[in-house]
Design an enzyme around this catalytic site. Structure first.
Site: not given
Length: 350
Positions: A96, A126, A202
């Site tokens: 993402h 992911d 992230s």
């Protein structure tokens, strides 16, 4: 930012692209960033706690293996984090973070910025691998085993664009799941930590006391949902398996059973007489899939797969992750109130 979790608004993916503004620096290098340390636990070297007192040493060993990932695309620009996988220029991050990006750059801990290309991504886990044209990079060491609950956890990344930021806490839990309602790939088998994680973390590293990466930070529950330091990371074993496959063949093979799952609830059991209050209801069976060939039917409830008890849709996804395409597994179902076990030969996820 692509959330991918429409049925659980309380959980926000820690996505690249959350910090506003583009990259206005045209020089190849910028001044090195200062490492900022915040701890979520009330411990310090002065308390005599040797493990937490070693945080500066751990950071010194790992920080140069963590990068900032700068992205831009049709939806604007932003940043995430990444971890250097090998000395040849491969970097692991979240799918993402780079999804939809038309330009990717990597800022090293030294401040140098390099253009990056996308190697491959795996939306199911992911995870993604990007590559820079540079040899001799300081690759991180990834742990082979899960950490213990209560062990030191140090998060390193670029929250809100603050590069080379460190937060510290503990491993709060293992095998956590972020519900998806069965409509999107679920984030399963996650490490939970109270080390502070924010947008931009992230793809960054969650590190143990041995300076090994135990996970790639991926999500958090925001404070407005009355959460205090609840973050999640993808375990290093999953990261290592996925990264190797992405680099070697450009894709990841996931086991697939071929049903449309729905969470069993007490209300569903009462309404349809399922004969069980937990499990995964088979709403549909796709023709020609392993489930169809094994004789599964709409209305069946999956309660065990390959020895793993299935109480939720996320349990089902997690159990499938532990098996390979082509492998035969025993699946226990409840049909018309009776338990029966069938053998299902899993296929590769289409």
């Amino acid at each position: 930012m692509r959330l991918g979790l429409p049925l659980l608004a309380a959980l926000a993916l820690v996505a690249g692209g959350c910090s506003a503004g583009g990259d206005d620096e045209s020089a190849a290098t910028v001044a090195p960033r200062t490492v900022t340390v915040t701890t979520t636990a009330s411990r310090s070297p002065s308390t005599g706690d040797e493990v937490f007192g070693r945080i500066p040493e751990i950071v010194d060993a790992v920080a140069h293996s963590v990068v900032t990932v700068l992205v831009s695309g049709p939806e604007g620009s932003g940043n995430g984090s990444g971890v250097i996988w090998d000395a040849g220029g491969d970097v692991v991050t979240n799918d993402h973070v780079v999804s939809g990006a038309t330009e990717i750059r990597v800022a090293l801990a030294t401040g140098e910025r390099l253009d990056a290309t996308l190697v491959a991504t795996d939306p199911v886990t992911d995870l993604a691998v990007i590559r820079v044209d540079r040899n001799g990079l300081p690759a991180a060491r990834f742990a082979d085993a899960l950490p213990e609950v209560g062990a030191l956890a140090v998060a390193i990344g670029a929250p809100l664009g603050f590069e080379n930021t460190v937060s510290a806490g503990i491993v709060s839990g293992l095998h956590r799941e972020i519900p998806s309602g069965g409509q999107t790939p679920a984030l399963v088998d996650l490490i939970q930590t109270d080390a502070a994680i924010s947008p931009g973390n992230s793809g960054g590293a969650l590190v143990d006391e041995h300076a090994e990466v135990i996970g790639i930070n991926v999500a958090y529950i925001p404070p407005e949902e009355r959460a205090v330091s609840i973050g999640f990371a993808i375990p290093s074993q999953t990261v290592s398996s996925v990264a190797k496959q992405l680099i070697d063949r450009g894709e990841v093979r996931h086991a697939y059973i071929g049903i449309l799952p729905e969470q069993v609830t007490a209300d569903l059991d009462q309404s349809f007489g399922l004969g069980v209050e937990t499990g995964v209801l088979v709403r549909e069976v796709t023709a020609g899939t392993p489930a169809a060939r094994a004789g599964l039917q709409p209305g069946d409830v999956v309660v065990v797969l390959g020895g793993d008890t299935i109480e939720t849709v996320e349990n089902l996804f997690a159990a499938l992750r532990r098996h390979e395409p082509g492998e035969a597994v025993d699946v226990t179902i409840v049909r018309d109130g009776e338990r029966r076990t069938v053998s299902v030969r899993l296929a590769a996820r289409p």
